[in-house]
Motif scaffolding. Structure first.
Motif, PDB file in Angstrom:
ATOM      1  N   SER A 177      39.308  74.034  66.024  1.00 12.36           N
ATOM      2  CA  SER A 177      39.779  72.856  65.294  1.00 12.36           C
ATOM      3  C   SER A 177      40.650  71.991  66.194  1.00 12.36           C
ATOM      4  O   SER A 177      40.561  70.755  66.176  1.00 12.36           O
ATOM      5  N   SER A 178      41.487  72.625  67.004  1.00 16.62           N
ATOM      6  CA  SER A 178      42.357  71.894  67.934  1.00 16.62           C
ATOM      7  C   SER A 178      41.543  71.121  68.956  1.00 16.62           C
ATOM      8  O   SER A 178      41.870  69.982  69.310  1.00 16.62           O
ATOM      9  N   PHE A 190      40.228  68.095  67.243  1.00 16.33           N
ATOM     10  CA  PHE A 190      41.336  67.209  66.907  1.00 16.33           C
ATOM     11  C   PHE A 190      41.777  66.394  68.123  1.00 16.33           C
ATOM     12  O   PHE A 190      41.903  65.162  68.051  1.00 16.33           O
ATOM     13  N   ALA A 244      45.119  65.776  60.862  1.00 16.79           N
ATOM     14  CA  ALA A 244      43.704  65.488  61.123  1.00 16.79           C
ATOM     15  C   ALA A 244      43.189  64.384  60.198  1.00 16.79           C
ATOM     16  O   ALA A 244      42.364  63.556  60.610  1.00 16.79           O
ATOM     17  N   THR A 296      49.834  67.916  63.175  1.00 14.94           N
ATOM     18  CA  THR A 296      48.878  68.999  63.424  1.00 14.94           C
ATOM     19  C   THR A 296      49.346  70.021  64.453  1.00 14.94           C
ATOM     20  O   THR A 296      49.298  71.233  64.186  1.00 14.94           O
ATOM     21  N   SER A 311      37.246  68.868  62.507  1.00 15.79           N
ATOM     22  CA  SER A 311      38.484  69.637  62.595  1.00 15.79           C
ATOM     23  C   SER A 311      38.996  70.001  61.204  1.00 15.79           C
ATOM     24  O   SER A 311      39.450  71.132  60.966  1.00 15.79           O
TER      25      SER A 311
END
Length: 385
Positions: A19-20, A23, A82, A115, A177
């Motif tokens: 996900s990072s 992002f 996000a 985030t 993300s």
């Protein structure tokens, strides 16, 4: 929790890393195209605000993201950041005035203010202290891959399909993300429902005294980051490197190369010994850069800087989570990030002021950054445990 890799690095950990990656790729893919885009809108004189407005909001939002991470949960904080990326990316093609663009840059900064704070707090919940440096290195590697790959993808999309397609692609990456984050279970055990009072922050939300040491070192070394990313393009052009993006590639690759190793070593020998090596390496790298008169020496200098920066960042993140109050990890992480953004902002302003578009000032510009990195080394050397 055992220390075996298959138990420490569970599916939620890898999902946060993936996900990072998406992002950071989302908002970084548009960065190279924004100066020309702002010029086309008639705002050529405001190019310096593209990054500074973004950084300003990120810094201001840290106390709020830290407090919310410790009250309503880590996952909602990650999701909010996000979602800001999705909304802002979709709004760029709509708000086509200079004022509208600058407003979006200001709002877009909330994404990195939220985030990453949630990510680090989440990982500190699921990773034992003796493996935390390695884990932060892995998380940083994922983010750095997004920062490195995003501009390449964004440049290709903009060239083939236009800027609006680039903005939509950025929104799509942020959406991926978000989808990943929805599959992650919250780790905060005392989660509260969001209330307006959670947005009330006091002095303790801006600064966590327990993480003073890593925060100070972060500010002193982040000054170099702001200086490097502001002045290096002009330095590259001066020594004859036409593709100035290559210098950032060298920094990114060398940083990636060392992140995992440095984080793992800091878990075994301690945070302070690793930082003693990385801060003196950073100071040395900045001196090499300042003295460079050829392409080769400038490349050697930026590679050294990338190794130093890649060692320093995950070690400081791990140290901050080590020192944080278990009930207020978000506050500790937010404090570290506030000092980081303060250092970057001062480095960008100070480096630009010292350089003043005069090649004769390269040495004094990077020498100033080297001095501050040296101060962090001396502080760590004589600091009482």
């Amino acid at each position: 929790m055992t220390s075996s890799s298959n138990r420490v690095y569970t599916l939620p950990f890898w999902l946060v890393c993936i996900s990072s990656l998406f992002f950071f790729a989302s908002f970084n893919m548009m960065i190279p195209e924004l100066p020309a885009y702002l010029t086309s809108l008639g705002g050529a004189d405001y190019k310096g605000l593209i990054i500074s407005l973004f950084t300003l909001t990120a810094m201001v939002s840290r106390p709020f993201s830290g407090k919310l991470s410790d009250t309503i949960g880590r996952v909602p904080v990650m999701l909010f950041g996000a979602m800001v990326c999705v909304v802002c990316s979709l709004a760029y093609p709509v708000l086509t005035s200079v004022a509208g663009f600058l407003f979006l840059r200001l709002v877009h900064g909330f994404s990195t203010g939220f985030t990453p704070t949630g990510q680090v707090a989440f990982l500190s919940d699921i990773i034992p202290a003796q493996r935390r440096g390695e884990a932060m290195g892995l998380l940083g590697t994922a983010g750095t891959l997004g920062m490195a790959g995003g501009p390449a993808i964004g440049g290709l999309v903009a060239y083939e399909f236009g800027l609006n397609a680039l903005f939509y692609c950025s929104a799509f990456f942020a959406l991926i993300s978000i989808v990943i984050l929805f599959s992650i279970r919250e780790t905060l055990t005392t989660k509260q429902r969001f209330e307006v009072q959670h947005l009330r922050v006091g002095p303790t939300d801006f600064f966590e005294p327990l993480v003073w040491t890593p925060s100070l070192v972060m500010a002193l070394t982040a000054f170099a980051y702001g200086t490097v990313f502001t002045v290096i393009p002009d330095f590259g052009n001066w020594v004859g490197i036409k593709n100035k993006g290559l210098l950032f590639t060298y920094i990114t690759v060398s940083s990636l190369f060392v992140r995992l190793v440095a984080g793992r070593v800091s878990d075994r020998v301690g945070r302070r010994p690793v930082l003693l090596v990385s801060t003196i390496l950073m100071a040395s790298a900045l001196v090499v850069v300042g003295l460079a008169e050829t392409k080769s020496w400038l490349i050697i200098g930026v590679v050294m800087y990338g190794l130093a920066q890649g060692s320093t960042s995950p070690t400081l993140l791990a140290w901050a989570t080590d020192l944080s109050n278990p009930l207020f990890k978000g506050r500790g992480v937010a404090t570290l990030y506030i000092f980081m953004e303060l250092g970057i902002g001062l480095g960008a302003l100070g480096g630009g002021w010292l350089f003043a578009n005069e090649p004769d000032n390269f040495l004094i510009t990077f020498a100033a950054a080297a001095c501050l990195s040296s101060v962090s080394f001396v502080y760590l050397l004589f600091r009482k445990k």
